[in-house]
Structures are given as C-alpha cells and as structure tokens.
Motif scaffolding. Structure first.
Motif, PDB file in Angstrom:
ATOM      1  N   LEU A 197      35.262  70.198  36.382  1.00 41.89           N
ATOM      2  CA  LEU A 197      34.756  68.842  36.230  1.00 41.89           C
ATOM      3  C   LEU A 197      33.303  68.773  36.675  1.00 41.89           C
ATOM      4  N   VAL A 198      32.442  68.298  35.787  1.00 41.47           N
ATOM      5  CA  VAL A 198      31.007  68.195  36.068  1.00 41.47           C
ATOM      6  C   VAL A 198      30.545  66.804  35.634  1.00 41.47           C
ATOM      7  N   PRO A 199      29.801  66.093  36.472  1.00 39.15           N
ATOM      8  CA  PRO A 199      29.316  64.761  36.082  1.00 39.15           C
ATOM      9  C   PRO A 199      28.507  64.813  34.791  1.00 39.15           C
ATOM     10  N   HIS A 200      28.764  63.869  33.902  1.00 43.18           N
ATOM     11  CA  HIS A 200      28.080  63.827  32.610  1.00 43.18           C
ATOM     12  C   HIS A 200      26.688  63.213  32.809  1.00 43.18           C
ATOM     13  N   VAL A 201      25.743  64.069  33.207  1.00 40.08           N
ATOM     14  CA  VAL A 201      24.355  63.657  33.404  1.00 40.08           C
ATOM     15  C   VAL A 201      23.477  64.626  32.625  1.00 40.08           C
ATOM     16  N   THR A 202      22.882  64.156  31.555  1.00 41.32           N
ATOM     17  CA  THR A 202      21.978  64.990  30.770  1.00 41.32           C
ATOM     18  C   THR A 202      20.636  65.108  31.478  1.00 41.32           C
ATOM     19  N   ASP A 203      19.826  66.079  31.058  1.00 43.47           N
ATOM     20  CA  ASP A 203      18.495  66.215  31.645  1.00 43.47           C
ATOM     21  C   ASP A 203      17.650  64.975  31.383  1.00 43.47           C
ATOM     22  N   ALA A 204      17.816  64.380  30.210  1.00 40.09           N
ATOM     23  CA  ALA A 204      17.049  63.172  29.893  1.00 40.09           C
ATOM     24  C   ALA A 204      17.435  62.026  30.826  1.00 40.09           C
ATOM     25  N   GLN A 205      18.725  61.865  31.057  1.00 38.73           N
ATOM     26  CA  GLN A 205      19.163  60.793  31.952  1.00 38.73           C
ATOM     27  C   GLN A 205      18.721  61.067  33.381  1.00 38.73           C
ATOM     28  N   ALA A 206      18.805  62.332  33.802  1.00 39.07           N
ATOM     29  CA  ALA A 206      18.369  62.677  35.152  1.00 39.07           C
ATOM     30  C   ALA A 206      16.885  62.365  35.328  1.00 39.07           C
ATOM     31  N   GLY A 207      16.075  62.690  34.326  1.00 40.06           N
ATOM     32  CA  GLY A 207      14.649  62.393  34.418  1.00 40.06           C
ATOM     33  C   GLY A 207      14.361  60.910  34.449  1.00 40.06           C
ATOM     34  N   ARG A 208      15.158  60.139  33.713  1.00 44.71           N
ATOM     35  CA  ARG A 208      14.946  58.694  33.637  1.00 44.71           C
ATOM     36  C   ARG A 208      15.448  57.963  34.880  1.00 44.71           C
ATOM     37  N   CYS A 209      16.504  58.495  35.494  1.00 47.76           N
ATOM     38  CA  CYS A 209      17.188  57.755  36.559  1.00 47.76           C
ATOM     39  C   CYS A 209      16.966  58.327  37.955  1.00 47.76           C
ATOM     40  N   ALA A 210      16.328  59.484  38.079  1.00 46.91           N
ATOM     41  CA  ALA A 210      16.244  60.151  39.377  1.00 46.91           C
ATOM     42  C   ALA A 210      15.448  59.338  40.379  1.00 46.91           C
ATOM     43  N   LYS A 211      15.934  59.366  41.630  1.00 45.98           N
ATOM     44  CA  LYS A 211      15.267  58.742  42.761  1.00 45.98           C
ATOM     45  C   LYS A 211      15.117  59.781  43.869  1.00 45.98           C
ATOM     46  N   PRO A 212      14.161  59.582  44.786  1.00 45.49           N
ATOM     47  CA  PRO A 212      14.009  60.547  45.881  1.00 45.49           C
ATOM     48  C   PRO A 212      15.281  60.625  46.736  1.00 45.49           C
ATOM     49  N   SER A 213      15.554  61.809  47.237  1.00 44.51           N
ATOM     50  CA  SER A 213      16.719  61.997  48.095  1.00 44.51           C
ATOM     51  C   SER A 213      16.465  61.424  49.484  1.00 44.51           C
ATOM     52  N   PRO A 214      17.482  60.820  50.110  1.00 42.34           N
ATOM     53  CA  PRO A 214      17.306  60.344  51.481  1.00 42.34           C
ATOM     54  C   PRO A 214      17.199  61.488  52.477  1.00 42.34           C
ATOM     55  N   ASP A 215      17.688  62.660  52.102  1.00 42.56           N
ATOM     56  CA  ASP A 215      17.594  63.843  52.959  1.00 42.56           C
ATOM     57  C   ASP A 215      17.888  65.073  52.119  1.00 42.56           C
ATOM     58  N   PRO A 216      16.982  66.053  52.092  1.00 47.83           N
ATOM     59  CA  PRO A 216      17.197  67.239  51.259  1.00 47.83           C
ATOM     60  C   PRO A 216      18.473  67.998  51.601  1.00 47.83           C
ATOM     61  N   SER A 217      18.969  67.862  52.858  1.00 48.05           N
ATOM     62  CA  SER A 217      20.166  68.597  53.234  1.00 48.05           C
ATOM     63  C   SER A 217      21.390  68.154  52.445  1.00 48.05           C
TER      64      SER A 217
END
Length: 777
Positions: A416-436
């Motif tokens: 099972l893998v979340p259905h997130v395309t590269d296009a959607q990831a680029g459009r929706c990505a936000k900074p991480s609250p913590d890289p860990s």
C-alpha cells in the motif's frame, strides 16, 4: 521548527470504511462433535507441523503449539494492545515494543485510543476483501481458543516460562487482541512508529522532548533465482528477513496443513496465525522492506481563536475528540484528550496557535494483509500468488520476491502506497515541521491535496495493481532494502512517482554485496565451483560473511599503512598503528567466528567520517565518489591521505589499548546471544546476513547481546517433484529460557549449519524424534 510535545493532543483513526451500528461475527469452524480438533507433529528442534480438517481446527492447533513455546511474549503484548501496561508495570517503564519502545503511559494512551476509535469492529463488519474472510475469521477464533486451552490446562502458576509464571497480567486472550495485533503489524512503518510524536514523548506523556522519528522498519535480504540462474533450471529462493531478536516481532517456524486445501511451510510473526514468509509445494516467496512512503503529513491551518478547528477550502472543520483514561499502578486514573482530523490523527508535536499537523497512514484501517498471506499459502504457482495480491491489496510495507517450479521469478512492490503523483507533490508540498519525521508534508487547507484514486484499487487513496512496480524474469531478482530500481541491474525499474522511492541514488554496501554475490556465483568466480546456483551453493553463498567495505577499501588501507606508521589521535596523541595494520593485512575480510581483524575493522569503520566537533556534518571517506552510471562499483576506495582517516585509526587503536583488548579480537569473542558466540558484522560495514548488537563494544571486549539481524533463513528449491528446503531460525523456536528449544538452532546458526526441512508427510514421519499430539477443545 523543532517538535514541541503537548499532552492533550492526538488520535482516533481515520477510516475509509463506513460507520456501522453493530458488528457481525462469524461462528468458529469446529469438528462435527462441536469441538476444535488438530494434530501437532513436532520434528527436530521442536518445529511444529499443524494439520486439521478445517480453518478453525488449524488455528486451534497453531494457537496451542505457539502457546507451548511463547505464551509469555504474547501475554505481555496483549497487555500492551489493551493499553494496560501502566497498571501492571508502571507508567514510566519502557514498553515491550521491540522496534520502537516508548514509556508505558505513552503506549497506553495510544492503544486505548486505537481501541476506542472502533477501527477493528468497523473492519470486522465489512465483507471481504475490506474485512476479513470467513476462513481467516475461523483461523483467528481457533488460534485464540488454542492459546487459551493451553493456558487453562497448564495454569498461570505452573507455566514453564519463569518470565510470566504466576503473574497477574497473564490472562486469556480474545479475538480482539489478535485482530489488534494484525492491525498494529500492518501499521509498523507508520502510526505505530509515531506513538510518542502523537501522544507526546516525555515520561508523563507530554513533558520533555519527543525522540527523533524516521520511517523505520526492520530490514531483510531476498533473492528469487530463475531457471537461467540455477544449475537444474528450477526456481530457487533465499529468504533472510532481518527483524528484532526479542519481543512480538520475532518469527515462529511452522507448517500449516488442511489436506487438499492448504499446505504451507515457513514463518509467522508472533501472534499472527498465517505464514508470512514461506513456500507451498509449487511456489516460494519472501519479503523485504520497501522504500516507499507509508504516510504523509498534512499541514492544518487552524481557525483563528479556535485551536480545535481547521480550514479546508475556506470552511472550518472541527477536530474529532477522544477522552482517554489509563489506569495507573496505584489505581489512579490518568486522563488525556486526543484529537483527529479528516486526514488522520493530529500530532501532539509541532503545533502552534496557527498550524497543526495530522498524519495520514495508508495502513490506518488495513487488516487485509493476513488474508493475502493466507491466500498466498494456498497458491500453487506465481499466477495464483499474484492473483492473491491483486485481490486483497493488503501488504503493508514490503516488496515481494517469488519463484515457482517453472523457473520464473517475480519482484513487485505490491504494498500500500499513498496515491501522490509527482505533480501533486510539487503542487501541494509544504515545509516539514522537523526533518526527523522523514515524511512528505502536504497542504491540508485544500481538498485538491487529498490522495488520488486508481480504478483498480480496493480502497481509495492508494495506487492499484496496474500502477505498482513489477518485474518478471527467468534469471533473478534481488533486494536488500535498497530502492526498487535495481531489483535486477539489467532491467532497472524507473519512471515511478517519487513516493515509491528514489532511483539513481547511491546503494548502501549491503545491497551492493548482495548483487555482487549473485554475479560472482553466476560467473563461477566465488570459489564454489561451476557457474549457477544449486541449493548447496545458495546456502554457502548466503553465509559467506563477506565484509564489503573492507573489500572495497583493502588496497587503500594497505597503502596507507605502508606510508604512515604513526598517526595522530583526536586528543593529539601520537599512536603507533603498525600492529593494527598487520592485523588488518592478515584478515581475509570475512566476519567468521575466528575472523581476527573483523572487530578492529568494525571499530575503525565506525569512526570514519565522524565530525571532529559537535554540530559538524559527517565527512565522506570515499576516495571515488558515487557515480549514477556505475551504481554497483561506486563509491569506492578510501581517502588514505586524509588526516581524518588517520585520526579514526589512531582513535581506534587507543580504544583497544585503553581496555587492554587484543587487536585480534574476533566476532566469536565479542558478540553473543544467550552466551552463544555469533559470527557476522553490521549493516554499515556491508554485511549480507548482518547483525546488530544492543550497544557499543565495552571495555571488556564484548558487545551487548545481538538484538537484530538474520532471523528465519530459508533456502528453498521448487522442483517438479516438490520443494527441497533448508532453514535456520537464528534465535530458535522458544523465548522461554528454560526450553530445550531456546537456543538449539542458535547453535546451528553459530556454526553455519542448517536444518533440512521436512515438508511431505513421509519426511515428517521419518523423523526419529517425531512427537505427535492431538488437541481438542
């Protein structure tokens, strides 16, 4: 932004199934007289072969046999799953989670929330494949009844294992406990690893910082060898899962048989009544941990003045709320309030007045893996195995490698893998609250960033079978927890969304040595005879104990040692390294029990790249950097003229001298399990069947006991006349320290020996040590 734990926040599972008023249960499958019935035949090393006429009886026999060997482990885990550890063991003690232990109070709040969310009852109310099949329900009911029958017959006060004999926390288990364990296993690479971040990581549930979190799960090696790679043209498979050596994530070896219906041999994780890695008469499979992401975070834009509501498409949505109570050791109640969102649980950490973060776990409501493994256990060939995967789509975090008697091999990430395309990831990505947290963060303020859909997916939000990476060949596929792209270097898997894992990136030393071992065997260049695999050369190859980083750097180490007899340590001391250099020059590069130089190399290698000052980044020691055009041979070499490398060797020699530890210290002297010396080296060193100890080398020249590494090793050949298999369960069948099967296979593993598997009825009956028990209940 650093994680800031807060107590009153977290969890109630987001489900893709609808709410129901009641729960449908299935009647257990019993014998004609209304009783369960099973036969347990134990062969050498106590290995159980359980047979019955139906699934209920088979589960009954399996649960009974497992309880004979490991009741205490599952009894303790049942306390964990019920959220009752604080009551019996104290709120501040650490839980019995062998992959990521947390304080008992944190564990209890989390598991109470899971239970009260109703996720399991809602799934049990669904027809298959969303909910469990009738066969699996009967297996679980029978397993519970068998476990409880053994407990009732023996009595808590008379249990053979002193770990839990006479303890108040040992009680009968329920089917709910087993379903919760199956769910927790499926979520092992997601929510289950984030308990402290969800609840708050301090001693009292919320005080103090949460530990850094990464997407972690145990590792493994797996090879499937086809007719072009084997001398006889049969399919062959090597299973080498690397899981914890203690606790509920251990494997239990078993054969399960319903004549004419099911006949599967292999290993199950404790508390799961199906074989997860194994073979039938016609097909064999194993799993390794996938590089795909299992969850995403969603950044929630909080409603001004209302910290329990967030905005989606400009409209306010209230968070869900749970009030959790945990009974503590003194009988008092600890109360907590937890929150959830449309995406999933809200993190206790990284929250401010403006934003919060929720986690969407692809396995949040997944019980389908157990049915998938049960169906794989009925498969007679690769076609049927693949059909089982396409039907249930429940594998939680693993690749599949398989072969059958035709000599065809199969690799897939059917998990099972979340259905997130590269296009959607680029459009929706936000900074991480913590890289860990090591997770993709998406914008939760717009429904455009919800996971997508595939028409062939059983549940929404995941990639369906047509989108999954697959490779079918007649030579080989292999994986050692590297990303999927080099399952076979001759046919790289590329072009998939990045959420499946990166391609063109540096391979770690263990995957590199794995592929090199196969290449050398196919070329006949490893000293094991003519090219191609036999069952015997497969065993020998997999237990060769090659240390790949030493192989890669050996020439530069010798040149460095010839040029520099004295090196400067971190403290400025001038250290004579000639004796250490002699030891390394004489070592053959294999981490065998008597490998004089193996531990010296491990300690030196572990100091390579360490920054000289706190806060400085690690320093690369490779002389030749990684080249994507040559992923199997780069990086390579050692920066033999780098003072940082000299310093690492000098510091290592000083450490040995300070403890009066001989530089020739061997693995057999330094590492053990239950006082049995063990060969092997670590992941970072590039060891195939790697080991990990519970801490650093002590001044007495010993590591703490091995706690992770090769577990259930299986080499199997699927021939037209049936399977030929060799196995070894590295930590043995029973966790009971007084059992005769607590360390008997560990001795075999120490010596490089295997068990000849007994699969057919004739092979089982031919064992002079055979013990047969019929159990009814």
């Amino acid at each position: 932004m650093k994680l800031r734990p807060r107590l009153a926040v977290v969890l109630a599972l987001v489900l893709s199934v609808s709410a129901v008023v009641g729960v449908r249960t299935s009647a257990p499958s019993m014998a004609s007289d209304g009783r369960y019935s099973a036969e347990i035949r134990r062969t050498e090393f106590g290995i159980p072969h359980v047979s019955a006429k139906d699934y209920g009886g088979l589960g009954f026999g399996y649960g009974y046999a497992f309880a004979q060997d490991n009741l205490c482990v599952l009894a303790s885990w049942a306390v964990t799953l019920r959220g009752e550890r604080s009551r019996y063991f104290g709120a501040k003690a650490m839980s019995d989670d062998s992959t990521r232990p947390v304080r008992n109070l944190v564990s209890d709040v989390y598991y109470k929330s899971v239970a009260e969310s109703g996720v399991v009852p809602r799934l049990l109310a669904q027809p298959a494949p969303l909910g469990p099949s009738a066969d699996l329900r009967r297996m679980v009911d029978g397993y519970v009844a068998g476990y409880n029958r053994y407990l009732a017959e023996t009595g808590v006060a008379n249990l053979p294992d002193p770990t839990c004999r006479g303890k108040a926390w040992v009680t009968p288990i329920t089917a709910t406990d087993i379903w919760n364990n199956i769910l927790d296993t499926d979520r092992m690479s997601g929510i289950t690893q984030l308990k402290d971040v969800l609840v708050g990581g301090g001693e009292n549930g919320g005080d103090g910082p949460a530990a850094p979190v990464t997407r972690s799960a145990p590792g493994s090696n797996g090879w499937a060898l086809g007719k072009d790679a084997t001398r006889a043209g049969d399919g062959m498979l090597l299973a080498d899962p690397h899981f914890p050596w203690n606790g509920i994530r251990r494997f239990y070896q078993v054969q399960l048989t319903i004549p004419g219906v099911l006949d599967v041999s292999g290993a199950s994780l404790y508390g799961t009544p199906v074989v997860e890695i194994g073979h039938t008469a016609g097909v064999a499979w194993t799993h390794t941990v996938s590089h795909a992401q299992r969850f995403t975070l969603y950044r929630l834009q909080l409603v001004p003045g209302d910290p329990t509501s967030y905005l989606v498409d400009g409209r306010a949505e209230p968070m869900g709320r749970q009030e959790i109570e945990v009974v503590q050791q003194d009988g008092s109640l600890f109360r907590d309030v937890l929150y959830t969102s449309r995406y999933g649980p809200v993190l206790a950490a990284a929250r401010s007045d403006e934003v919060a973060y929720a986690i969407a776990d692809v396995n949040a409501a997944n019980l389908r893996a157990a049915d998938e493994w049960l169906a794989m256990g009925r498969a007679r060939n690769l076609t049927q195995l693949r059909a089982a995967q396409d039907t249930y789509q429940g594998l939680p975090f693993i690749y599949t490698l398989a072969t059958d008697a035709s000599g065809t091999v199969y690799f897939s990430d059917a998990s099972l893998v979340p259905h997130v395309t590269d296009a959607q990831a680029g459009r929706c990505a936000k900074p991480s609250p913590d890289p860990s947290l090591d997770a993709l963060v998406l914008d939760g303020s717009t429904s455009r960033c919800l996971w997508g859909k595939d028409p062939d997916a059983v549940v929404p939000g995941v990639f369906g079978p047509a989108s999954q990476p697959k490779l079918i060949r007649t030579d080989y596929v292999a994986n050692s927890n590297n990303s999927l792209w080099l399952a076979n270097p001759a046919a790289p898997l590329t072009g998939y969304p990045r959420i499946w894992g990166h391609t063109g990136t540096e391979l770690e030393p263990r995957p590199r040595v794995s592929l090199d071992m196969i290449a050398q065997r196919l070329a006949g260049a490893d000293g094991l005879g003519a090219p191609g695999f036999t069952l015997e050369t497969l065993q020998a190859t997999s237990r060769s104990k090659r240390n790949h980083t030493f192989e890669i750097m050996r020439a530069d180490v010798r040149k460095m040692c010839r040029a520099h007899h004295e090196m400067t340590a971190s403290g400025g001391e001038h250290v004579d390294v000639r004796e250490a250099c002699k030891v390394l020059a004489a070592w053959d590069g294999h981490a065998t029990l008597d490998g004089r130089g193996a531990i010296l190399w491990r300690e030196f290698h572990g100091r390579l790249g360490r920054p000289t000052k706190v806060g400085e980044p690690p320093v690369s020691w490779w002389r030749v950097p990684f080249d994507p055009a040559h992923p199997l041979t780069t990086p390579s070499g050692l920066k033999r003229d780098d003072p940082a490398v000299w310093r690492a060797l000098a510091d290592t020699v000083l450490f040995f001298q300070a403890g009066h530890i001989p530089l020739t210290l061997t693995p057999g002297q330094a590492q053990h399990y239950s006082s049995i010396p063990l060969p092997g080296c670590t992941e970072a060193e590039g060891c195939f069947d790697r080991v990990r100890t519970g801490g650093p080398l002590g001044p007495d020249g010993r590591y703490p006991d091995v706690n992770t590494g090769s577990t259930f090793m299986m080499a199997v050949e699927i021939t037209p006349d049936g399977p030929r298999a060799r196995t070894v369960l590295t930590y043995s069948l029973s966790a009971n320290p007084l059992s005769p099967h607590h360390a008997d296979q560990t001795l075999l593993f120490s010596r490089g020996q295997w068990v000849t598997e007994r699969f057919s009825d004739a092979e089982i009956k031919a064992d002079p040590r055979l013990r047969v028990t019929t159990v009814r209940g």
